[in-house]
Design a protein around this motif. Structure first.
Motif, mmCIF file in Angstrom:
data_model
loop_
_atom_site.group_PDB
_atom_site.id
_atom_site.type_symbol
_atom_site.label_atom_id
_atom_site.label_comp_id
_atom_site.label_asym_id
_atom_site.label_seq_id
_atom_site.Cartn_x
_atom_site.Cartn_y
_atom_site.Cartn_z
ATOM 1 N N GLY A 142 12.504 -16.705 3.879
ATOM 2 C CA GLY A 142 12.485 -15.827 2.954
ATOM 3 C C GLY A 142 12.317 -14.268 3.590
ATOM 4 N N ILE A 143 12.709 -13.421 2.604
ATOM 5 C CA ILE A 143 12.515 -11.999 3.052
ATOM 6 C C ILE A 143 11.329 -11.336 2.451
ATOM 7 N N GLY A 144 10.560 -10.613 3.618
ATOM 8 C CA GLY A 144 9.430 -9.775 3.447
ATOM 9 C C GLY A 144 9.193 -9.049 2.081
ATOM 10 N N GLY A 145 8.028 -9.165 1.638
ATOM 11 C CA GLY A 145 7.867 -8.199 0.564
ATOM 12 C C GLY A 145 7.761 -6.655 0.844
ATOM 13 N N VAL A 146 7.911 -5.842 0.118
ATOM 14 C CA VAL A 146 8.513 -4.432 0.466
ATOM 15 C C VAL A 146 7.130 -3.635 0.619
ATOM 16 N N ASP A 147 7.264 -2.470 1.251
ATOM 17 C CA ASP A 147 6.056 -1.657 1.597
ATOM 18 C C ASP A 147 6.021 -0.659 0.671
ATOM 19 N N LEU A 148 4.990 -0.385 0.318
ATOM 20 C CA LEU A 148 4.397 0.646 -0.854
ATOM 21 C C LEU A 148 3.769 1.572 -0.386
ATOM 22 N N SER A 149 4.053 2.166 1.029
ATOM 23 C CA SER A 149 3.431 3.431 1.423
ATOM 24 C C SER A 149 4.066 4.879 0.831
ATOM 25 N N ASP A 150 5.042 4.816 0.088
ATOM 26 C CA ASP A 150 5.493 6.021 -0.623
ATOM 27 C C ASP A 150 4.631 6.160 -1.922
ATOM 28 N N TYR A 151 4.022 5.398 -2.284
ATOM 29 C CA TYR A 151 3.419 5.251 -3.466
ATOM 30 C C TYR A 151 1.748 5.507 -3.556
ATOM 31 N N PRO A 204 4.735 2.124 8.491
ATOM 32 C CA PRO A 204 4.897 2.393 7.093
ATOM 33 C C PRO A 204 6.196 3.149 6.966
ATOM 34 N N GLY A 205 7.105 2.560 5.852
ATOM 35 C CA GLY A 205 8.245 3.203 5.763
ATOM 36 C C GLY A 205 8.234 4.682 5.120
ATOM 37 N N SER A 206 7.166 4.984 4.657
ATOM 38 C CA SER A 206 7.158 6.772 4.214
ATOM 39 C C SER A 206 6.789 7.406 5.546
ATOM 40 N N PRO A 207 7.746 8.555 5.822
ATOM 41 C CA PRO A 207 7.746 9.292 6.989
ATOM 42 C C PRO A 207 6.549 10.117 7.155
ATOM 43 N N THR A 208 5.562 10.304 5.752
ATOM 44 C CA THR A 208 4.451 11.097 5.767
ATOM 45 C C THR A 208 3.288 10.231 5.765
ATOM 46 N N ALA A 209 3.512 9.031 5.912
ATOM 47 C CA ALA A 209 2.100 8.176 5.838
ATOM 48 C C ALA A 209 1.349 8.034 7.260
ATOM 49 N N ASP A 210 0.280 8.224 7.227
ATOM 50 C CA ASP A 210 -0.565 7.900 8.399
ATOM 51 C C ASP A 210 -0.376 6.159 9.040
ATOM 52 N N SER A 211 0.375 6.341 10.227
ATOM 53 C CA SER A 211 0.836 4.845 10.539
ATOM 54 C C SER A 211 -0.544 3.945 10.609
ATOM 55 N N ASP A 212 -1.528 4.330 10.835
ATOM 56 C CA ASP A 212 -2.694 3.586 11.280
ATOM 57 C C ASP A 212 -3.302 2.932 9.853
ATOM 58 N N GLY A 213 -2.796 3.300 8.723
ATOM 59 C CA GLY A 213 -3.242 2.844 7.308
ATOM 60 C C GLY A 213 -4.570 3.530 6.968
ATOM 61 N N VAL A 214 -5.130 4.496 7.633
ATOM 62 C CA VAL A 214 -6.412 5.025 7.180
ATOM 63 C C VAL A 214 -6.136 6.598 6.454
ATOM 64 N N LEU A 215 -6.248 6.604 5.332
ATOM 65 C CA LEU A 215 -5.930 8.127 4.625
ATOM 66 C C LEU A 215 -7.158 8.642 4.423
ATOM 67 N N GLU A 216 -7.286 9.855 5.077
ATOM 68 C CA GLU A 216 -8.665 10.723 4.989
ATOM 69 C C GLU A 216 -8.565 11.815 4.003
ATOM 70 N N SER A 217 -9.692 12.366 3.453
ATOM 71 C CA SER A 217 -9.646 13.485 2.655
ATOM 72 C C SER A 217 -8.800 13.400 1.510
ATOM 73 N N GLU A 218 -8.830 12.149 0.794
ATOM 74 C CA GLU A 218 -7.812 11.858 -0.278
ATOM 75 C C GLU A 218 -8.614 12.259 -1.618
ATOM 76 N N SER A 219 -8.338 13.136 -2.613
ATOM 77 C CA SER A 219 -8.839 13.319 -3.632
ATOM 78 C C SER A 219 -8.692 12.232 -4.826
ATOM 79 N N GLY A 220 -9.816 11.715 -5.305
ATOM 80 C CA GLY A 220 -9.528 10.453 -6.112
ATOM 81 C C GLY A 220 -10.038 10.623 -7.536
ATOM 82 N N ILE A 221 -10.425 9.579 -8.250
ATOM 83 C CA ILE A 221 -10.732 9.689 -9.666
ATOM 84 C C ILE A 221 -11.867 10.464 -10.035
ATOM 85 N N LEU A 222 -12.695 10.798 -9.144
ATOM 86 C CA LEU A 222 -13.789 11.750 -9.568
ATOM 87 C C LEU A 222 -13.623 12.899 -8.383
ATOM 88 N N PRO A 223 -12.962 14.000 -8.695
ATOM 89 C CA PRO A 223 -12.790 14.857 -7.704
ATOM 90 C C PRO A 223 -14.306 15.752 -7.313
#
Length: 615
Positions: free
Chosen positions: A255-264, A422-441
């Motif tokens: 089987g072919i691996g599931g896609v990377d979603l890091s762009d989104y 991750p495939g996204s060139p702007t994504a943090d490679s360690d998979g930890v995203l900091e200082s992200e504004s979310g559902i309640l800013p």
């Protein structure tokens, strides 16, 4: 203010769930309602989340593009809402939310939307391990909690293996020589793909090697391995399968691996881990190939503070993808990808270790001396924080899963591991995203109202603000129809506690409702809870009649020094002719628009406002 501290007792699931079958304005029609562990009640908060959507567009041909993302659409979007009405009793058939939805959600045949109760506490200390209802294709997979004060973790939170489900082995024995590459098929000799952010409704889309968005592809002839699911990184391809050589089938039957979603991925768009594909088998009795692993679920934690207590021995929060046990002699199942953990937390007080993980699972090993197909490893999950990660007593594991070995013989290779980057060139490679504004800013510490002699004092305070442009205050006489009465400038972005006040001189008896909302610079608006301010005892007891009236009103007042005024709902004074005969005052509103007006009675101690209705 009295602060209540609550404890969870012997309850592993704390959320209610329901599928949203259609949306009309602010009304959500429901099915598949699960209220075993919580309820959907008026005034309480929910999370609305798009779990799957029609995102592959025309990528449905039997070629290498099958299952690629054409348009991410609404999948992954979510928001908080407050329930205004519930229809259908304890197991509701529909609910209406108080305000217009910020996002557009799709409920078509290739889509799925669910609501999750957003359990809200003042302070909470856990007393049992917590989890989510496992995703069943319609609901589940998400743990959500809102603590306005401190969440003290004395137990684990674990949604590992609660996300998108792994694919099954082939339904009938598959014999013959290598025949890759088969992206989709109606043949029951090929294994099933893992589940993904695309809701498949076509039978042949579910079978054979092609990935389906972030779901891993299934194994094909001969004994091909299932692929790993994807999330922040891609899943690993399954092992090639048996053809009598050390390298296996060429082209591969895996089987072919599931896609990377890091762009989104962001704090406003999150995904469950994709399921791994099933392994292909040709043995009797069937099946001997293994089922793919499920992906990790989603954890949403909003709290003013998260704490652990000294000497707790360590606690964990996990959204790991499922690894797959050894498959035996035939094709191995692919592993599930790690899920998503989102922290909207203002401050951390970790006095013992907190381990956080959203790792991909390991693919299945093949227990056969000849080269068959091991399972592909699961992709990484992601951890998102509204601020910086804690500097001590906090560890993260977002590692990708390993591919399973293709056999036990000398020189046997392995299926591919999940993606390390991750495939996204702007994504943090360690998979930890900091200082992200979310559902309640904006993190609200309190929002309250106090009756004063001349009106209502409204006050609120924030612990942090991110891109906060302004607050809006609305007033209502019935909690349904609202009028904006003030806007108050915010402080942009700040981590300092800020306090705000507004005095409403048009508060009226017996109660007035107030609603506070906050708007970002980009126009995103969050509405907070409705506040009811009840009046004090009247300074001037009055008898008002008739009320409602078609025009003429009379007011019986005690003897004393007092005046009366009539105002419209925005507080504008209306010119009326008040006739006085001792303690009796009368006035006529005939000819004015029907609706609610305010009668203000003023004496030396202050003023009271009364609601009158013109028919």
């Amino acid at each position: 203010m009295v602060v209540l501290t609550q404890h969870l007792n012997a309850q592993s699931i704390i959320n209610a769930y329901a599928k949203v079958t259609s949306i009309s304005g602010t009304t959500l029609n429901l099915s598949n309602v699960n209220v075993t562990h919580d309820d959907f009640l008026v005034g309480e908060r929910i999370i609305i989340m798009q779990m799957q959507d029609d995102i592959i567009g025309s990528n449905t041909n039997n070629d290498a593009n099958f299952g690629e993302i054409s348009n991410i659409a609404s999948v992954g979007l979510f928001e908080e809402a407050i329930i205004a009405t519930v229809t259908g009793g304890g197991v509701p058939t529909s609910i209406e939310v108080q305000d217009a939805l910020n996002n557009t959600y799709n409920t078509g045949s290739n889509s799925s939307v669910q609501i999750i109760s957003f359990r809200t506490y003042t302070n909470l200390t856990t007393s049992s391990d917590l989890t989510a209802l496992a995703w069943d294709g319609d609901v589940g997979g998400v743990f959500a909690i809102n603590v306005t004060g401190t969440l003290t973790l004395a137990n684990d939170i674990d949604v590992s293996e609660q996300g998108f489900r792994g694919g099954a082995p082939n339904d009938t024995e598959g014999h013959g020589s290598c025949n890759g590459i088969i992206y989709i098929s109606t043949s029951t000799e090929y294994a099933h793909k893992g589940e993904s952010i695309y809701k498949s409704t076509v039978a042949n889309y579910d079978i054979a090697q092609g990935k389906i968005a972030n779901g891993g592809g299934g194994g094909c002839l001969h004994n091909g391995g299932g692929a790993g699911g994807g999330n922040f990184t891609a899943g690993g391809d399954g092992g090639a399968g048996w053809n009598g050589t050390l390298t296996g089938c060429d082209p591969s039957g895996g089987g072919i691996g599931g896609v990377d979603l890091s762009d989104y991925i962001s704090a406003n768009k999150v995904f469950m881990g994709g399921g791994g594909g099933g392994g292909q088998h040709n043995a009797t009795p069937a099946p001997v190939g293994s089922t793919g692993g499920s992906g990790g679920g989603i954890v949403l934690i909003k709290a003013s503070s998260v704490a652990t207590t000294a000497g707790c021995g360590g606690v964990s929060i996990a959204a790991n993808g499922a690894g797959v046990v050894d498959s035996g002699p035939d094709g191995g199942g692919g592993a599930g990808a790690g899920g998503t953990i989102l922290f909207e937390v203002d401050t951390w007080s970790l006095n013992c270790q907190l381990d956080v993980s959203a790792a991909g699972g390991n693919g299945a090993d093949v227990g056969h001396p000849n080269v068959h197909g091991g399972g592909g490893g699961g992709g990484k999950g992601v951890i998102i924080l509204s601020g910086a990660a804690p500097s001590s007593n906090f560890s993260v594991d977002n590692s990708e899963g390993s591919g399973g070995v293709n056999g036990t013989g000398a020189g046997s290779t392995s299926a591919l591991s999940g993606g390390s980057s991750p495939g996204s060139p702007t994504a943090d490679s360690d998979g930890v995203l900091e200082s992200e504004s979310g559902i309640l800013p904006v993190s609200l510490l309190y929002w309250r109202g106090t009756q004063r002699e001349a009106g209502a004092l409204l006050s609120w305070s924030t612990a942090t603000e991110i891109d906060n442009d302004y607050f809006t205050i609305e007033r209502s006489v019935d909690g349904v129809s609202w009028k904006t009465i003030a806007t108050v400038a915010g402080h942009g972005t700040t981590t300092e506690v800020k306090e705000y006040e507004y005095f409403d001189r048009n508060h009226f008896l017996p109660a007035t409702y107030y609603r506070l909302s906050q708007t970002d610079y980009d126009g995103t608006t969050e509405v907070f809870e409705i506040l009811m301010v009840t009046g004090r005892e009247s300074l001037t007891p009055v008898i008002l009649y008739p009320n409602p009236s078609s025009g003429k009103f009379a007011v019986q007042l005690p003897v004393g020094d007092h005046t009366i005024e009539v105002l419209d709902m925005i507080g504008k004074r209306i010119n009326i002719d008040v006739k006085r005969e001792g303690s009796l005052a009368s006035f006529d509103l005939s000819g004015r628009p029907s609706g609610i007006y305010i009668l203000r009675v003023i004496d030396p101690k202050g003023a009271n406002n009364y609601r009158i209705r013109l028919k």
